[in-house]
Write a protein that holds these residues in place. Sequence first.
Motif, PDB file in Angstrom:
ATOM      1  N   ARG A   1      -0.419  10.643 -18.911  1.00 16.37           N
ATOM      2  CA  ARG A   1      -1.194  11.321 -17.867  1.00 16.37           C
ATOM      3  C   ARG A   1      -1.568  10.334 -16.762  1.00 16.37           C
ATOM      4  NH1 ARG A   1      -3.526  13.981 -22.434  1.00 16.37           N
ATOM      5  NH2 ARG A   1      -5.218  12.446 -22.503  1.00 16.37           N
ATOM      6  N   MET A   2      -1.964   9.123 -17.151  1.00 12.21           N
ATOM      7  CA  MET A   2      -2.322   8.107 -16.170  1.00 12.21           C
ATOM      8  C   MET A   2      -1.138   7.809 -15.254  1.00 12.21           C
ATOM      9  SD  MET A   2      -3.349   4.103 -16.822  1.00 12.21           S
ATOM     10  CE  MET A   2      -4.679   4.497 -17.951  1.00 12.21           C
ATOM     11  N   MET A   3       0.030   7.657 -15.846  1.00 11.98           N
ATOM     12  CA  MET A   3       1.221   7.334 -15.065  1.00 11.98           C
ATOM     13  C   MET A   3       1.623   8.490 -14.151  1.00 11.98           C
ATOM     14  SD  MET A   3       3.247   5.432 -18.183  1.00 11.98           S
ATOM     15  CE  MET A   3       4.674   4.795 -17.292  1.00 11.98           C
ATOM     16  N   ALA A   4       1.442   9.718 -14.630  1.00 11.53           N
ATOM     17  CA  ALA A   4       1.778  10.882 -13.815  1.00 11.53           C
ATOM     18  C   ALA A   4       0.807  11.056 -12.651  1.00 11.53           C
ATOM     19  CB  ALA A   4       1.780  12.142 -14.684  1.00 11.53           C
ATOM     20  N   ASN A   5      -0.461  10.781 -12.901  1.00  9.02           N
ATOM     21  CA  ASN A   5      -1.479  10.937 -11.861  1.00  9.02           C
ATOM     22  C   ASN A   5      -1.472   9.809 -10.842  1.00  9.02           C
ATOM     23  OD1 ASN A   5      -2.398  13.323 -13.017  1.00  9.02           O
ATOM     24  ND2 ASN A   5      -3.942  12.284 -14.275  1.00  9.02           N
ATOM     25  N   HIS A   6      -0.926   8.654 -11.237  1.00 14.59           N
ATOM     26  CA  HIS A   6      -0.940   7.479 -10.350  1.00 14.59           C
ATOM     27  C   HIS A   6       0.443   6.832 -10.327  1.00 14.59           C
ATOM     28  CE1 HIS A   6      -5.307   7.840 -10.156  1.00 14.59           C
ATOM     29  NE2 HIS A   6      -5.263   8.032 -11.458  1.00 14.59           N
ATOM     30  N   PRO A   7       1.431   7.544  -9.802  1.00 17.07           N
ATOM     31  CA  PRO A   7       2.809   7.033  -9.818  1.00 17.07           C
ATOM     32  C   PRO A   7       3.015   5.764  -9.002  1.00 17.07           C
ATOM     33  CG  PRO A   7       2.631   8.956  -8.396  1.00 17.07           C
ATOM     34  CD  PRO A   7       1.333   8.857  -9.137  1.00 17.07           C
ATOM     35  N   ASP A   8       2.108   5.463  -8.077  1.00 17.28           N
ATOM     36  CA  ASP A   8       2.266   4.270  -7.249  1.00 17.28           C
ATOM     37  C   ASP A   8       1.767   2.998  -7.931  1.00 17.28           C
ATOM     38  OD1 ASP A   8       3.303   5.857  -5.241  1.00 17.28           O
ATOM     39  OD2 ASP A   8       1.350   6.161  -4.287  1.00 17.28           O
ATOM     40  N   TYR A   9       1.064   3.134  -9.049  1.00 13.88           N
ATOM     41  CA  TYR A   9       0.544   1.960  -9.746  1.00 13.88           C
ATOM     42  C   TYR A   9       1.559   1.513 -10.800  1.00 13.88           C
ATOM     43  CZ  TYR A   9      -3.923   3.615  -7.850  1.00 13.88           C
ATOM     44  OH  TYR A   9      -4.926   4.047  -7.029  1.00 13.88           O
ATOM     45  N   PRO A  10       2.041   0.296 -10.740  1.00 15.21           N
ATOM     46  CA  PRO A  10       2.939  -0.205 -11.788  1.00 15.21           C
ATOM     47  C   PRO A  10       2.176  -0.352 -13.106  1.00 15.21           C
ATOM     48  CG  PRO A  10       3.095  -1.532  -9.784  1.00 15.21           C
ATOM     49  CD  PRO A  10       1.864  -0.688  -9.652  1.00 15.21           C
TER      50      PRO A  10
ATOM     51  N   LEU B   1      -8.497  -2.558  -3.564  1.00 12.99           N
ATOM     52  CA  LEU B   1      -8.244  -3.171  -4.859  1.00 12.99           C
ATOM     53  C   LEU B   1      -9.443  -3.015  -5.778  1.00 12.99           C
ATOM     54  CD1 LEU B   1      -6.537  -4.860  -6.777  1.00 12.99           C
ATOM     55  CD2 LEU B   1      -7.440  -6.909  -5.666  1.00 12.99           C
ATOM     56  N   ALA B   2     -10.635  -3.178  -5.233  1.00 13.48           N
ATOM     57  CA  ALA B   2     -11.849  -3.028  -6.038  1.00 13.48           C
ATOM     58  C   ALA B   2     -11.928  -1.624  -6.632  1.00 13.48           C
ATOM     59  CB  ALA B   2     -13.077  -3.322  -5.185  1.00 13.48           C
ATOM     60  N   LYS B   3     -11.541  -0.619  -5.842  1.00 18.89           N
ATOM     61  CA  LYS B   3     -11.571   0.756  -6.330  1.00 18.89           C
ATOM     62  C   LYS B   3     -10.543   0.958  -7.446  1.00 18.89           C
ATOM     63  CE  LYS B   3     -13.174   2.770  -1.959  1.00 18.89           C
ATOM     64  NZ  LYS B   3     -12.839   3.681  -0.846  1.00 18.89           N
ATOM     65  N   VAL B   4      -9.354   0.347  -7.273  1.00 17.01           N
ATOM     66  CA  VAL B   4      -8.318   0.477  -8.284  1.00 17.01           C
ATOM     67  C   VAL B   4      -8.768  -0.155  -9.597  1.00 17.01           C
ATOM     68  CG1 VAL B   4      -5.972  -0.221  -8.927  1.00 17.01           C
ATOM     69  CG2 VAL B   4      -6.450   0.573  -6.600  1.00 17.01           C
ATOM     70  N   ARG B   5      -9.325  -1.368  -9.506  1.00 11.97           N
ATOM     71  CA  ARG B   5      -9.801  -2.046 -10.714  1.00 11.97           C
ATOM     72  C   ARG B   5     -10.899  -1.254 -11.408  1.00 11.97           C
ATOM     73  NH1 ARG B   5      -7.884  -7.066 -11.427  1.00 11.97           N
ATOM     74  NH2 ARG B   5      -7.011  -8.204  -9.666  1.00 11.97           N
ATOM     75  N   ALA B   6     -11.775  -0.668 -10.627  1.00  9.00           N
ATOM     76  CA  ALA B   6     -12.873   0.119 -11.189  1.00  9.00           C
ATOM     77  C   ALA B   6     -12.336   1.322 -11.931  1.00  9.00           C
ATOM     78  CB  ALA B   6     -13.831   0.558 -10.082  1.00  9.00           C
ATOM     79  N   PHE B   7     -11.255   1.905 -11.420  1.00  7.74           N
ATOM     80  CA  PHE B   7     -10.691   3.099 -12.046  1.00  7.74           C
ATOM     81  C   PHE B   7     -10.141   2.783 -13.435  1.00  7.74           C
ATOM     82  CE2 PHE B   7      -7.164   5.866 -13.091  1.00  7.74           C
ATOM     83  CZ  PHE B   7      -7.701   7.123 -12.889  1.00  7.74           C
ATOM     84  N   PHE B   8      -9.485   1.619 -13.562  1.00 11.88           N
ATOM     85  CA  PHE B   8      -8.833   1.277 -14.805  1.00 11.88           C
ATOM     86  C   PHE B   8      -9.690   0.458 -15.763  1.00 11.88           C
ATOM     87  CE2 PHE B   8      -5.020   2.112 -12.199  1.00 11.88           C
ATOM     88  CZ  PHE B   8      -4.367   2.991 -13.055  1.00 11.88           C
ATOM     89  N   THR B   9     -10.889   0.113 -15.342  1.00  7.11           N
ATOM     90  CA  THR B   9     -11.778  -0.680 -16.192  1.00  7.11           C
ATOM     91  C   THR B   9     -12.712   0.243 -16.961  1.00  7.11           C
ATOM     92  OG1 THR B   9     -11.714  -2.525 -14.620  1.00  7.11           O
ATOM     93  CG2 THR B   9     -13.511  -2.503 -16.255  1.00  7.11           C
ATOM     94  N   PRO B  10     -12.715   0.159 -18.309  1.00 10.12           N
ATOM     95  CA  PRO B  10     -13.616   1.029 -19.097  1.00 10.12           C
ATOM     96  C   PRO B  10     -15.064   0.772 -18.743  1.00 10.12           C
ATOM     97  CG  PRO B  10     -11.973  -0.062 -20.497  1.00 10.12           C
ATOM     98  CD  PRO B  10     -11.907  -0.724 -19.133  1.00 10.12           C
ATOM     99  N   ASP B  11     -15.877   1.820 -18.875  1.00 11.64           N
ATOM    100  CA  ASP B  11     -17.311   1.673 -18.627  1.00 11.64           C
ATOM    101  C   ASP B  11     -17.944   0.758 -19.655  1.00 11.64           C
ATOM    102  OD1 ASP B  11     -17.119   3.363 -16.468  1.00 11.64           O
ATOM    103  OD2 ASP B  11     -17.540   5.157 -17.682  1.00 11.64           O
TER     104      ASP B  11
END
Length: 207
Positions: free
Chosen positions: A117-126, A197-207
């Motif tokens: 699901r992560m890969m489908a929702n964010h195809p631009d992120y390697p 970049l900060a937003k991207v890192r925040a998205f993938f970093t667990p709370d």
Amino acid sequence: MDSLPDQQSIRMGAAQEAVEHLGLLKPGAAATIKDLLCDFHGEHPRSVCTTYRKMGGQLSDDEKRAIGIRANAFLSRAALAEISEKGMLDPIRAHEITLLRASFVIFRHRNAQSYARMMANHPDYPIEIQYDVFHPDACTVCSGLDRTPVPADWGLFAPTGCTCLTAPYGLRSEVDFNAPLLAATKKVGAKSANSFLAKVRAFFTPD
């Protein structure tokens, strides 16, 4: 990556692999393990299998003594009929160990569904999916896979040569944060890219 199997297919596949690999149960018991996987919702396989062994007519104390189990242990005649000659070395745990191995496949399948699901929702992120071998009892074959990329089939089933009882490994994601940063830099400049970049890192970093 390959498409993931549905719940029924992965349960049956996991049950068959566990029964065949361990040899603690007779082949026909794969159907029982598949059904027990349906009851697996975070409850330990030991508890699930204890409940299963309590169901139906129980062995007599003399019969339990004859196969080397304690008198207050639960073991139905139906469960006993599913245990192989090898499994009779420890009949109380034959179903439990088999279910535990199968449950790790289900655990990895759930991981894979989340990452798909992560890969489908964010195809631009390697995003690379890797093995995560977290248990000290993993065999050398499985241990050697730690932090390496999984194949197209998601590595749901233990690799060839695995000698583990349970193949206790999971999956993890590795995200290349530099790629979106470089793309953002080209489009909007370095200052905006740093914010992106900060937003991207925040998205993938667990709370």
